[in-house]
Design an enzyme around this catalytic site. Structure first.
Site, short mmCIF file in Angstrom:
data_model
loop_
_atom_site.label_atom_id
_atom_site.label_comp_id
_atom_site.label_asym_id
_atom_site.label_seq_id
_atom_site.Cartn_x
_atom_site.Cartn_y
_atom_site.Cartn_z
N HIS A 14 0.86 -1.19 0.00
CA HIS A 14 0.00 0.00 0.00
C HIS A 14 0.89 1.23 0.00
O HIS A 14 1.27 1.74 1.05
CB HIS A 14 -0.93 -0.05 1.22
CG HIS A 14 -1.94 1.05 1.26
ND1 HIS A 14 -3.14 0.92 1.94
CD2 HIS A 14 -1.96 2.30 0.73
CE1 HIS A 14 -3.84 2.04 1.81
NE2 HIS A 14 -3.13 2.90 1.09
N HIS A 16 1.30 4.85 -2.39
CA HIS A 16 0.95 5.71 -3.53
C HIS A 16 2.23 6.38 -4.00
O HIS A 16 2.85 7.11 -3.21
CB HIS A 16 -0.07 6.76 -3.10
CG HIS A 16 -1.32 6.17 -2.51
ND1 HIS A 16 -2.47 5.99 -3.24
CD2 HIS A 16 -1.59 5.69 -1.27
CE1 HIS A 16 -3.39 5.44 -2.48
NE2 HIS A 16 -2.89 5.24 -1.27
N HIS A 194 -9.54 1.00 -1.39
CA HIS A 194 -9.52 1.62 -0.08
C HIS A 194 -10.94 1.55 0.49
O HIS A 194 -11.90 1.94 -0.21
CB HIS A 194 -9.12 3.09 -0.18
CG HIS A 194 -7.66 3.34 -0.40
ND1 HIS A 194 -6.94 2.76 -1.41
CD2 HIS A 194 -6.78 4.13 0.28
CE1 HIS A 194 -5.69 3.19 -1.35
NE2 HIS A 194 -5.55 4.02 -0.33
N GLU A 197 -11.37 3.23 5.94
CA GLU A 197 -10.30 4.11 6.46
C GLU A 197 -11.02 5.20 7.28
O GLU A 197 -10.96 5.20 8.50
CB GLU A 197 -9.49 4.72 5.31
CG GLU A 197 -8.42 5.72 5.75
CD GLU A 197 -7.75 6.44 4.58
OE1 GLU A 197 -8.28 6.45 3.46
OE2 GLU A 197 -6.66 7.04 4.82
N ASP A 275 1.81 3.94 2.83
CA ASP A 275 0.77 4.80 2.22
C ASP A 275 1.36 5.98 1.45
O ASP A 275 1.52 5.88 0.23
CB ASP A 275 -0.21 5.27 3.32
CG ASP A 275 -1.60 5.60 2.78
OD1 ASP A 275 -1.84 5.36 1.58
OD2 ASP A 275 -2.45 6.08 3.55
N ASP A 276 1.65 7.08 2.14
CA ASP A 276 2.21 8.28 1.50
C ASP A 276 3.38 8.76 2.37
O ASP A 276 3.25 9.75 3.11
CB ASP A 276 1.13 9.37 1.41
CG ASP A 276 -0.08 8.90 0.64
OD1 ASP A 276 0.00 8.86 -0.61
OD2 ASP A 276 -1.09 8.53 1.27
#
Ligand code: HPA
Ligand code: ZN
Length: 335
Positions: A14, A16, A194, A197, A275-276
């Protein structure tokens, strides 16, 4: 423990790629491409990363992506992330990209995919890091725009293993994308989404039943529905959990409140992901460390997150066996 976590082989499911754009690279690309950004220094960018929820992050994240213009930019972005993977002993990574963030600004689909895949090939050859690419639809945009994006992806099927769904969960439930996910399935793409969340547990149920996903991204709000938790355990439905993301976006107040270890001990196929990372303060090792510092975990628990990620990954059974052995050997030989 820190050395164990750093050296532990890891698999990321996961991530991005646009969320790995570090402020320093953002500045470099803004200069190279003559793009105006509303900051005077990388430190000013970092100071702006104060998020109250998912949307407050997304607004800044889409703005940051404006500096990505050329194939070289997408290559540089992806290569920088892969060098971080090497540092963190990430042996395999499944990367999201958001084509609509770029095609909406007039960047060609080909430019994006070529830049990213060049870096992935180089990492396979030079760093020994394997990878897959997952194309996400932005859920705040229309179904029609998602279908158009799927069409643009068809010539690059060999480079893209699956489709995903990201952006604002609130107000954009899975059912909005049931048809485009069906079309993607018929074209041979795997699917993830997703869900759970910021949105309710029902979104997880709908992503499974309406989008027929192989994994749920985040999914931490599953605990609000005990029947769902039971189903996730029974079906080994993977959740790609992102601890630092969840605390930065206030899904959990503090790391000690996070449910990832509790879910692991209940027998869910949970994994740890970044994630980010450029926006949430950490890559894979940082996420493992944050969890281990705040929650009761053993070395075996931490290794189990990687074993779960291998099980949940989109690689061949042969590769899964090889990576599983690598992790088990690492744990057995760790003194
Ligand atoms: N959630 C939704 N959309 C996103 C995320 C996320 O965690 N990261 C990048 N786009
Ligand atoms: Zn995400």
């Amino acid at each position: 423990m820190l050395r164990f976590i750093n050296d532990l082989p890891k698999v990321e499911l996961h991530l991005h790629i646009e969320g790995s754009l570090e402020p320093e690279l953002m500045f470099e690309l803004a200069k190279r491409n003559h793009v105006d950004i509303p900051f005077n220094s990388p430190d000013e960018v970092k100071a702006a990363y104060q998020f109250t929820n998912l949307q407050s992050f997304l607004d800044i994240y889409y703005q940051g992506a404006n500096v990505l213009i050329t194939e070289e930019d997408f290559f540089d972005l992806t290569w920088a992330y892969l060098l971080r993977c090497q540092k963190d002993n990430v042996i395999h990574t499944e990367i999201f990209f958001d084509p609509q963030t770029h095609t909406g600004r007039g960047i060609a689909f080909e430019t994006i995919i070529k830049g990213i895949t060049k870096a992935l090939t180089k990492a396979r050859e030079e760093l020994g890091i394997s990878s897959q690419l997952i194309m996400c639809f932005l859920r705040h945009l229309s179904e029609e725009q998602a279908i158009e994006t799927l069409k643009q992806a068809l010539p690059y099927k060999k480079d893209i293993i699956g489709v995903g769904l990201d952006s604002s969960e609130d107000g954009h439930p899975p059912e909005k994308f049931a048809r485009v996910f069906d079309m993607a399935k018929q074209e041979g793409f795997l699917a993830v989404a997703h869900a759970g969340e910021e949105g309710p547990a029902q979104n997880i149920i709908d992503a499974i039943n309406m989008l027929h996903v192989q994994r749920i991204d985040h999914g931490v709000r599953c605990v609000e529905d005990p029947e769902l938790v039971k189903n996730l355990i029974e079906n080994r439905m993977p959740l790609t959990v992102c601890p630092l993301s969840n605390t930065k976006l206030k899904v959990f107040k503090e790391m000690k409140d996070h449910n990832v270890v509790s879910l692991l001990k209940q027998g869910l196929c949970v994994t740890i992901n970044s994630d980010d990372p450029a926006y949430f303060g950490g890559y894979m090792t940082d996420n493992f460390v944050a969890v281990a510092e705040a929650l009761p975990t053993t070395k075996e628990d931490l290794a189990q997150f990687t074993l779960n990620a291998i099980e949940a990954s989109f690689i061949s059974d042969t590769e899964k066996k090889r990576m599983t052995k690598q992790v088990l050997d690492f744990v057995a030989n760790y003194a």
